[in-house]
Write an enzyme that holds these catalytic residues in place. Structure first.
Site, short mmCIF file in Angstrom:
data_model
loop_
_atom_site.label_atom_id
_atom_site.label_comp_id
_atom_site.label_asym_id
_atom_site.label_seq_id
_atom_site.Cartn_x
_atom_site.Cartn_y
_atom_site.Cartn_z
N THR A 34 1.01 -1.49 0.04
CA THR A 34 0.05 -0.16 -0.26
C THR A 34 0.75 1.27 -0.14
OG1 THR A 34 -0.22 0.05 2.11
CG2 THR A 34 -2.14 -0.94 1.41
N TYR B 165 -7.75 -5.94 10.82
CA TYR B 165 -6.91 -4.89 10.73
C TYR B 165 -6.95 -4.65 12.69
CZ TYR B 165 -4.42 0.05 11.72
OH TYR B 165 -3.59 0.75 11.37
#
Ligand code: UDP
Length: 302
Positions: free
Chosen positions: A24, A134
């Site tokens: 990312t 997450y």
């Protein structure tokens, strides 16, 4: 945030080796460092085995998707980097007798029932919801870090980072700052999820990395919140961006994502007391730098 941390460490005279698989992240954020002899970039997934030759004084584990869009696109990679990646980084710290810093998150508190959030609050996390990849990955990473500290004597610290913004974020990152910036600068409607009454507290990136650096040098093993306590609703934040950019694109409402925290504000008493740290850059100033950056990004893409 990693690239800003590199800049700070190099300014402090510390040699830096970056391990990143760029899942990312963006390479352009560190390219300005490539010519430096005290900087090295390795294309490396930290969930895979790796070795670092020579002495290492500090191991900073910042690897993870951090935007809800990114971790929803890569849930298994997110869980792996928080578990396997954390383990490998802790092993490296143990092998090198290095000080270890984990960048954890305010998401450890989930949708918090205690407000503002203090480090002693255990949180309110849905373990099987879409965000759990997450939240639970970071909570596991914290547990693993404390286990290495308690059972193997590794010197460790844990930062719980609250919403942070600034230059070098990706335009299509999906988080509220890049999303609103992109929309405002293109004159498109700003997408408010839900009614915009949910709150967040935004910290400018230079403040945040200064806090990380102080924590890295400290002896505190239990988690420390780092963030800016200036809290505002997402609707207020949209209005701030509208005023700063002069956009006339208007707004549109979209469905609030599942388990989106209703409120978030760090209690930073511990960081103030232990690290002598508090944020210095007010939202208006940080947003000026950020608008400038996103303006150049939007122009480059156009
Ligand atoms: N949000 C929004 N519009 C967007 C993106 C995000 O209203 O286009 C909201 C989101 O629902 C959340 C807040 O902004 O309440 C912050 O979202 P972000 O994804 O930046 O980070 P989070 O704090 O949720 O991890």
């Amino acid at each position: 945030m990693g690239s800003h941390m590199c800049d700070l460490l190099l300014r402090e005279g510390i040699r830096v080796i970056v391990l990143d698989n760029l899942l990312t992240g963006a390479e352009r954020n560190i390219e300005h460092l490539y010519s430096r002899p005290d900087f090295e970039f390795r294309f490396q997934d930290v969930t895979e085995p790796f070795e670092v030759d020579g002495a290492v004084d500090y191991v900073i584990h910042m690897a993870s998707p951090a935007s809800p869009k990114d971790y929803l696109d890569h849930p298994i990679e997110t869980l792996d980097v928080g578990s396997i990646g954390t383990r490998r980084m802790l092993e490296l710290a143990q092998e090198k007798d290095a000080k270890y810093l984990l960048t954890s998150t305010s998401e450890s508190y989930g949708d918090p029932a205690v407000h503002p959030q203090v480090e002693t609050y255990w949180g309110n996390v849905n373990p099987v919801g879409p965000r759990s990849c997450y939240d639970e990955s970071k909570r596991f990473a914290e547990a693993m870090t404390m286990a290495y500290h308690r059972s193997r004597g590794v010197r460790t610290s844990i930062a719980r980072i609250f919403n942070t913004y600034g230059p070098r974020m990706k335009l299509n990152d999906g988080r509220v700052v890049p999303a609103f910036m992109d929309q405002a600068l293109r004159g498109e409607p700003i997408t408010i999820f839900g009614d915009g009454s949910q709150t967040r507290s935004f910290c400018y990136v230079s403040d945040l990395v200064e806090g990380l650096y102080r924590l890295l040098l400290s002896d505190e093993a239990l988690p420390v919140n780092l963030g800016n306590p200036h809290e505002l609703t997402i609707l207020e934040f949209a209005k701030t961006i509208e005023e700063m950019t002069g956009t006339r694109g208007g707004r549109m409402n979209r469905e609030l994502p599942q388990d989106d925290p209703r409120q978030r504000q760090p209690d930073i008493s511990k960081a103030r007391r232990l690290l002598g740290w508090s944020p210095k850059v007010p939202l208006a100033e940080g947003m000026r730098y950020t608008v400038e950056y996103f303006r150049s990004m939007v122009e480059t893409v156009a």
